[in-house]
Write a protein that holds these residues in place. Structure first.
Motif, short mmCIF file in Angstrom:
data_model
loop_
_atom_site.label_atom_id
_atom_site.label_comp_id
_atom_site.label_asym_id
_atom_site.label_seq_id
_atom_site.Cartn_x
_atom_site.Cartn_y
_atom_site.Cartn_z
N ALA A 1 0.81 -1.22 0.00
CA ALA A 1 0.00 0.00 0.00
C ALA A 1 0.84 1.26 0.00
N ALA B 1 -9.72 2.69 2.29
CA ALA B 1 -8.31 2.81 1.91
C ALA B 1 -8.16 3.52 0.58
N ARG B 2 -9.07 3.25 -0.34
CA ARG B 2 -8.99 3.84 -1.68
C ARG B 2 -9.38 5.31 -1.69
N THR C 1 -9.34 7.62 0.90
CA THR C 1 -8.64 8.59 1.73
C THR C 1 -7.60 9.35 0.91
N THR D 1 -4.23 5.47 4.10
CA THR D 1 -4.28 4.33 3.19
C THR D 1 -3.50 3.15 3.74
#
Length: 399
Positions: free
Chosen positions: A207, A327-328, A330, A336
């Motif tokens: 990530a 996560a995508r 933010t 993330t």
């Protein structure tokens, strides 16, 4: 102005104002990810019933009180919810400044396990008994601090606009800080927790945008480490037997393969709709060990059947799906990375726990998130939910 029956309109204005604030588009309640919250609550509720079914007849465990484990599981869930609310209130950005303190505290706690304060439960010297029938497993909280300390380091220069991706020196520092608590946990030995931590580190690196060479190198180091740990005899005999039973389930059906074989019998006997809550013969007959913790999924399979067990999978899937969305969406790398670490943690631990009951993964002594009995695990996963909610709540509003 006076309303009918002599009540003042102004007397109720503050209440309407409060309700209006709660219903506002930018309110915390409106910005929470309710599918995640409701799914986690549903899993904890189902877990309460399964734990109760698995323990109500176990007089050697419940001290003669059939509601003993049910009460404690509900209490653990309540404490977990309070920790989630506290985490949201503080916010992941505020906690970012306290990460070094939390990291240091987690190191102290896992080191304490290796002192006379530590206790051995189910073969792992990974606990601290705090009295009153309660115990603490510090490795559960280490999972959170590894995520936070790595996210803090890897995202610092990127979020400041100084870099597009973490440089090699920063990645090396992050891996070194993650390796320290993992090494201590390995000494306990708590192999299951170390496996989860390795997956967390991989998820965090992926990530963060770090070079793929680090990911491949870490995988290679993990394989080499597993070979060395086995060759140097660092694993206890019961851990080696678990892997042997996984490789060959028929090796010793009455010995090392007993847990897995009984778990598969319990799940297989449930059929489509199950035998009914409290009516599973494997559960009431106490054939499956540790059914309230590591093997709680077998209770669902036997008594709730494919439908009930499938519901647990669906709820876990909802949590993972919504976490991926957080996560995508933010706008900061720190958020993330934190969300990605939690996703990796929940996904692998759920797969390992359910997989070992089905015989497709080795027995590793890992609880099923939100469902299994255990205070430390319950507190840790609800703190993780609080971090996810904080990331969602604090993201910029879109038009």
């Amino acid at each position: 102005m006076t309303a009918p029956h002599g009540f003042s309109v102004s007397r109720y204005a503050p209440e309407r104002g409060t309700l209006a604030k709660l219903a506002a588009r930018d309110s915390v309640l409106r910005r929470l990810d309710w599918p995640i919250l409701l799914s986690a609550l549903a899993l904890s509720g189902i877990g309460s019933l399964l734990v109760w079914s698995a323990t109500r007849g176990r007089t050697e465990l419940n001290q003669g009180d059939p509601y003993y484990f049910l009460f404690r599981h509900v209490l653990n869930t309540g404490i977990g919810l309070a920790l989630m609310i506290g985490t949201i209130w503080l916010g992941h950005r505020t906690l970012r400044g306290a990460v070094p303190i939390l990291y240091g505290l987690s190191i102290v706690l896992i080191l304490a396990v290796l002192t006379p304060l530590g206790a051995t439960i189910n073969g792992a010297h990974a606990w601290i008994v705090v009295g009153g029938g309660f115990s603490l497993q510090p490795s559960e909280f280490v999972k959170i601090t590894i995520i936070l300390i790595m996210a803090m380091l890897l995202a610092a220069k990127v979020d400041a606009g100084d870099q597009l991706h973490p440089d090699h020196r920063t990645v090396a520092k992050a891996l070194a800080l993650a390796a320290l608590p993992m090494g201590i946990v390995m000494l306990m030995p708590d192999l299951g927790s170390v496996m989860v931590m390795i997956v967390i580190v991989l998820g965090v690196l992926l990530a963060s945008g770090a070079s793929n060479r680090w990911v491949l190198g870490l995988i290679g180091a993990g394989v080499l480490g597993a070979v060395l740990v086995t060759a140097l005899g660092m694993l206890d005999e019961y851990q080696i037997n678990r892997f042997a039973a996984f490789a060959n389930p028929d090796l010793d059906p009455a010995g090392v393969g007993y847990n897995t074989n009984q778990a598969r019998i319990a799940i297989g006997s449930g059929g489509l709709l199950g035998a009914g809550l409290f009516k599973g013969s494997q559960t009431t007959g106490q054939f499956v060990p540790e059914q309230q913790t590591d093997f709680v999924f077998t209770v669902a399979g036997e008594e709730l059947g494919f439908v009930g067990a499938g519901l647990i999978l669906v709820l876990l899937g909802v949590i993972l799906w919504r976490s991926c969305r957080i996560a995508r969406e933010t706008t900061e790398l720190y958020g993330t990375i934190v969300a990605a670490g939690i996703i990796a943690w929940f996904a692998f631990q759920s797969f390992e726990n359910i997989g070992m009951t089905l015989g497709i993964m080795p027995v590793a002594g890992l609880p099923l998130p939100f469902v299994s009995y255990g205070g430390s695990s319950m507190f840790a996963v609800w703190v993780a939910i609080g971090l996810l909610q904080s990331i969602r709540v604090q993201r910029p509003m879109t038009a």
